[in-house]
Design a protein around this motif. Structure first.
Motif, PDB file in Angstrom:
ATOM      1  N   LEU A 177       0.855  -1.189   0.000  1.00 20.42           N
ATOM      2  CA  LEU A 177       0.000   0.000   0.000  1.00 20.42           C
ATOM      3  C   LEU A 177       0.890   1.236   0.000  1.00 20.42           C
ATOM      4  CD1 LEU A 177      -2.756   1.462   0.350  1.00 20.42           C
ATOM      5  CD2 LEU A 177      -2.444   1.183   2.823  1.00 20.42           C
ATOM      6  N   PHE A 178       0.779   2.066  -1.032  1.00 18.91           N
ATOM      7  CA  PHE A 178       1.496   3.331  -1.119  1.00 18.91           C
ATOM      8  C   PHE A 178       0.547   4.456  -0.729  1.00 18.91           C
ATOM      9  CE2 PHE A 178       2.291   7.197  -3.579  1.00 18.91           C
ATOM     10  CZ  PHE A 178       3.589   7.493  -3.198  1.00 18.91           C
ATOM     11  N   VAL A 179       1.007   5.332   0.152  1.00 23.05           N
ATOM     12  CA  VAL A 179       0.170   6.429   0.642  1.00 23.05           C
ATOM     13  C   VAL A 179       0.964   7.728   0.529  1.00 23.05           C
ATOM     14  CG1 VAL A 179      -1.158   7.364   2.579  1.00 23.05           C
ATOM     15  CG2 VAL A 179      -1.004   4.891   2.246  1.00 23.05           C
ATOM     16  N   LEU A 180       0.343   8.738  -0.070  1.00 19.13           N
ATOM     17  CA  LEU A 180       0.854  10.111  -0.087  1.00 19.13           C
ATOM     18  C   LEU A 180      -0.160  10.992   0.619  1.00 19.13           C
ATOM     19  CD1 LEU A 180       2.615  12.087  -2.863  1.00 19.13           C
ATOM     20  CD2 LEU A 180       0.548  13.049  -1.859  1.00 19.13           C
ATOM     21  N   THR A 181       0.276  11.722   1.641  1.00 19.64           N
ATOM     22  CA  THR A 181      -0.601  12.565   2.447  1.00 19.64           C
ATOM     23  C   THR A 181      -0.083  13.994   2.430  1.00 19.64           C
ATOM     24  OG1 THR A 181      -1.132  10.700   3.902  1.00 19.64           O
ATOM     25  CG2 THR A 181      -1.625  12.908   4.713  1.00 19.64           C
ATOM     26  N   LEU A 182      -0.956  14.941   2.087  1.00 17.73           N
ATOM     27  CA  LEU A 182      -0.600  16.354   2.131  1.00 17.73           C
ATOM     28  C   LEU A 182      -0.552  16.824   3.584  1.00 17.73           C
ATOM     29  CD1 LEU A 182      -2.723  17.748  -0.838  1.00 17.73           C
ATOM     30  CD2 LEU A 182      -0.295  17.188  -0.823  1.00 17.73           C
ATOM     31  N   GLY A 183       0.454  17.624   3.916  1.00 19.03           N
ATOM     32  CA  GLY A 183       0.665  17.999   5.300  1.00 19.03           C
ATOM     33  C   GLY A 183      -0.370  18.954   5.849  1.00 19.03           C
ATOM     34  N   TYR A 184      -0.974  19.792   5.013  1.00 22.22           N
ATOM     35  CA  TYR A 184      -1.928  20.787   5.509  1.00 22.22           C
ATOM     36  C   TYR A 184      -3.345  20.218   5.596  1.00 22.22           C
ATOM     37  CZ  TYR A 184      -4.869  24.980   5.631  1.00 22.22           C
ATOM     38  OH  TYR A 184      -5.815  25.915   5.953  1.00 22.22           O
ATOM     39  N   SER A 185      -3.845  19.693   4.504  1.00 21.55           N
ATOM     40  CA  SER A 185      -5.241  19.255   4.464  1.00 21.55           C
ATOM     41  C   SER A 185      -5.433  17.803   4.864  1.00 21.55           C
ATOM     42  CB  SER A 185      -5.805  19.461   3.065  1.00 21.55           C
ATOM     43  OG  SER A 185      -5.116  18.651   2.119  1.00 21.55           O
ATOM     44  N   ARG A 186      -4.361  16.994   4.928  1.00 24.07           N
ATOM     45  CA  ARG A 186      -4.439  15.550   5.204  1.00 24.07           C
ATOM     46  C   ARG A 186      -5.124  14.783   4.075  1.00 24.07           C
ATOM     47  NH1 ARG A 186      -2.811  18.957   9.348  1.00 24.07           N
ATOM     48  NH2 ARG A 186      -2.218  17.780  11.219  1.00 24.07           N
ATOM     49  N   LYS A 187      -5.242  15.391   2.906  1.00 17.32           N
ATOM     50  CA  LYS A 187      -5.739  14.683   1.742  1.00 17.32           C
ATOM     51  C   LYS A 187      -4.735  13.610   1.345  1.00 17.32           C
ATOM     52  CE  LYS A 187      -7.660  13.699  -2.273  1.00 17.32           C
ATOM     53  NZ  LYS A 187      -8.886  12.870  -2.379  1.00 17.32           N
ATOM     54  N   SER A 188      -5.226  12.379   1.117  1.00 16.38           N
ATOM     55  CA  SER A 188      -4.353  11.248   0.843  1.00 16.38           C
ATOM     56  C   SER A 188      -4.682  10.621  -0.494  1.00 16.38           C
ATOM     57  CB  SER A 188      -4.446  10.184   1.946  1.00 16.38           C
ATOM     58  OG  SER A 188      -4.006  10.695   3.187  1.00 16.38           O
ATOM     59  N   VAL A 189      -3.661  10.054  -1.108  1.00 18.40           N
ATOM     60  CA  VAL A 189      -3.793   9.216  -2.301  1.00 18.40           C
ATOM     61  C   VAL A 189      -3.231   7.857  -1.941  1.00 18.40           C
ATOM     62  CG1 VAL A 189      -3.131   8.876  -4.696  1.00 18.40           C
ATOM     63  CG2 VAL A 189      -3.605  11.176  -3.858  1.00 18.40           C
ATOM     64  N   ARG A 190      -4.039   6.809  -2.092  1.00 18.50           N
ATOM     65  CA  ARG A 190      -3.639   5.458  -1.712  1.00 18.50           C
ATOM     66  C   ARG A 190      -3.682   4.573  -2.950  1.00 18.50           C
ATOM     67  NH1 ARG A 190      -6.741   7.640   2.483  1.00 18.50           N
ATOM     68  NH2 ARG A 190      -5.771   7.502   4.548  1.00 18.50           N
ATOM     69  N   LEU A 191      -2.562   3.889  -3.213  1.00 16.38           N
ATOM     70  CA  LEU A 191      -2.417   3.044  -4.397  1.00 16.38           C
ATOM     71  C   LEU A 191      -1.877   1.685  -3.973  1.00 16.38           C
ATOM     72  CD1 LEU A 191      -0.732   5.703  -6.720  1.00 16.38           C
ATOM     73  CD2 LEU A 191      -3.141   5.053  -6.714  1.00 16.38           C
ATOM     74  N   LEU A 192      -2.335   0.636  -4.648  1.00 18.32           N
ATOM     75  CA  LEU A 192      -1.938  -0.740  -4.357  1.00 18.32           C
ATOM     76  C   LEU A 192      -1.066  -1.271  -5.496  1.00 18.32           C
ATOM     77  CD1 LEU A 192      -5.326  -2.176  -3.043  1.00 18.32           C
ATOM     78  CD2 LEU A 192      -3.343  -1.501  -1.676  1.00 18.32           C
ATOM     79  N   VAL A 193       0.001  -1.971  -5.139  1.00 17.23           N
ATOM     80  CA  VAL A 193       0.903  -2.584  -6.116  1.00 17.23           C
ATOM     81  C   VAL A 193       1.311  -3.961  -5.595  1.00 17.23           C
ATOM     82  CG1 VAL A 193       1.803  -0.443  -7.098  1.00 17.23           C
ATOM     83  CG2 VAL A 193       2.863  -1.402  -5.052  1.00 17.23           C
ATOM     84  N   TRP A 194       1.768  -4.812  -6.536  1.00 19.46           N
ATOM     85  CA  TRP A 194       2.222  -6.139  -6.147  1.00 19.46           C
ATOM     86  C   TRP A 194       3.602  -6.102  -5.517  1.00 19.46           C
ATOM     87  CZ3 TRP A 194      -1.044  -9.815  -5.522  1.00 19.46           C
ATOM     88  CH2 TRP A 194      -2.157  -9.958  -6.352  1.00 19.46           C
TER      89      TRP A 194
END
Length: 522
Positions: A177-194
């Motif tokens: 599970l790859f997660v990118l989270t913005l520091g101000y808004s806590r908006k996240s993008v979550r991506l799955l890879v093998w």
């Protein structure tokens, strides 16, 4: 000099200074002393933020009057009779809630499942109280909060994903599970890879930027090998491919200090939120199904939730932060492979069985090489300066520019030809003809002829070179195939030979040595 920073560290300090960071903040993040950072910022024309800038004035004390405290100080005349507790709306879903708790899911995930799958009409607080009653009280842990400006920072990390059926083996396999989270808004993008690699790690960042429609200015990451080639508490080395991808988007990588995961606690919380809430105890039949489920959860629940720290909706804060993010470039990054090579005696480096030239003077020295489907770039090992750029060649092909041909025979080539001439006259003549006709590209073939002597012997190679000269075939492959197909003479063991001594000689020698030794005392 010890106070001279590397190119990556210098650009990192200047970029953080342009963001308005103070010298103390830059020292804590990068490990560079304030005095050194101040010199580089002033040289780059960046204004230095002095201590005390941006601090808020202390709040004024509240004015409390007796009229204000009077309603709260009055005591009731008689104690009120408590009303009997009403039954919880979650009582009829007790079995489903207990099953969810047995699978390790938290109260938020259970409430979301009840709303989505069973038409539950109660609010989250009701489920939260019911779950707390079943679990018992738990003490919360105190944590620190790092405040960042809108559009300034994002944090990235890996976590373990759900179990997904592998199409190759047909068995369930753990994903990443790859997660990118913005520091101000806590908006996240979550991506799955093998699986993960340097290129996959960089591609996930690019895909996350595309999903956000913009990119931050700083990316805080852990010291994993896909992003950091050499972890160091003061001067970490960022992976070249990852660094170039971020530079294409105008982003600066800021690795955490070793054994300091709290620096990126926001993405750590985002990873844990996804693992505990939507993915806990879940299994999927394909990676696309798992990613679709995660995207729907992200849109319906994660973006619309009230964040526990900011006390605001994530989607609303992201709408405020997006104008402060950087715009995406028009073209995506052109990915490449990279590695290190040592320049051969012919002045070329090898990339996937093809050979590419360098300027004179690089024989025997290591260089950095980048290549993709169209081009091969040779870089200086220390400054990353472009030395040569060639078009890709097929296997076995050479790409040598006219100015890369040596003006006279290199010393190493002359020594190689003398070795061939010393091995035998036919071998020396054959290797000299190879060099006269093919130039620098024949060096590897001459080395191949000399290597055949270790396997077949000098006389056999001498005979093969003589046959090649007689029929006019001046090719290394002919000599090799001739030796491979030539019948080798069989060797027989002999009992009598001039090189084999008689056993009587060994007997007489042993008796002589025994007589020469003095008698040992008993």
């Amino acid at each position: 000099m010890s106070n001279v920073l590397s190119t990556d560290k210098k650009q990192q300090v200047i970029s953080l200074g342009k963001l308005g960071w103070s010298l103390r903040h830059i020292e804590e993040a990068t490990g560079v002393r304030r005095e050194t950072a101040s010199v580089y910022l002033k040289a780059a024309g960046v204004a230095v933020c002095l201590p005390g800038w941006g601090r808020r004035a202390p709040a004024k004390p509240a004015i409390v009057t007796p009229d204000f405290l009077a309603p709260f100080s009055q005591k009731p005349d008689a104690p009120s009779v408590p009303s009997p507790p009403s039954a919880s709306v979650c009582e009829e879903y007790r079995e489903l809630i207990e099953q969810g708790l047995a699978r390790g899911r938290n109260g938020k995930a259970i409430w979301q499942d009840l709303v989505s799958d069973h038409g539950f009409v109660g609010d989250y607080q009701a489920v939260k109280r019911f779950v707390r009653k079943l679990r018992g009280p738990q003490r919360p842990e105190a944590v620190g909060i790092i405040l960042t400006a809108p559009g300034e920072e994002a944090q990235v990390d890996y976590g373990s994903g759900p179990m997904v059926r592998d199409p190759k083996t047909g068995k369930y396999r753990r994903t990443r599970l790859f997660v990118l989270t913005l520091g101000y808004s806590r908006k996240s993008v979550r991506l799955l890879v093998w699986r993960s690699s340097t290129r996959i790690w960089a591609e996930l960042h690019e895909k996350a930027f595309r999903r956000l429609g913009a990119c931050p200015r700083v990316v805080v990451l852990d010291n994993l090998r896909e992003g950091v080639a050499a972890p160091d508490i003061y001067d970490p080395t960022v992976n070249p491919l990852f660094r170039d991808v971020l530079a294409h988007y105008g982003v600066v990588a800021l690795p955490c200090r070793t054994q300091d995961p709290d620096r990126k606690g926001k993405v750590e919380s985002g990873v844990g939120h996804a693992k505990r809430t939507p993915l806990k105890g879940m299994r999927f039949e394909s990676l696309e199904e798992a990613q679709g489920y995660l995207d729907r959860w992200e849109e319906r629940w994660a973006d619309t939730r009230i964040h526990g720290t900011t006390k605001r909706q994530v989607a609303a804060m992201f709408a405020e932060e997006k104008p402060h993010l950087q715009a995406l470039p028009l073209e995506p990054f052109r990915y490449y492979q990279y590695g290190e090579r040592v320049v051969h005696l012919d002045g070329c480096v090898e990339v996937e069985a093809a050979y590419y030239s360098l300027p004179p003077g690089w024989i025997g020295r290591p260089v950095k090489v980048q290549w993709d489907e169209l081009h091969v770039r040779v870089l200086h090992p220390h400054t990353n300066q472009l030395l040569r750029e060639h078009l890709r060649q097929k296997r076995g092909g050479y790409r040598i520019q006219e100015e890369d041909h040596p003006k006279k025979m290199p010393l190493s080539t002359a020594q190689l030809l003398r070795r061939a001439a010393h091995a035998g006259p036919q071998t020396g003549k054959f290797c000299q003809l190879l060099y006269d006709r093919q130039g620098e590209t024949s060096i590897r073939r001459i080395l191949g002829v000399l290597s055949l002597m270790k396997k077949y012997g000098v006389p056999a190679v001498e005979d093969a070179c003589a046959v090649a000269l007689d029929i006019g075939v001046h090719e290394y492959r002919f000599v090799r195939r001739y030796l491979e197909r030539r019948p080798h003479p069989q060797m027989f063991l002999r009992q009598i030979d001039p090189l084999i001594r008689e056993l009587t000689e060994y007997r007489d020698f042993i008796n002589l040595k025994i007589k020469e030794q003095p008698d040992e005392p008993h």
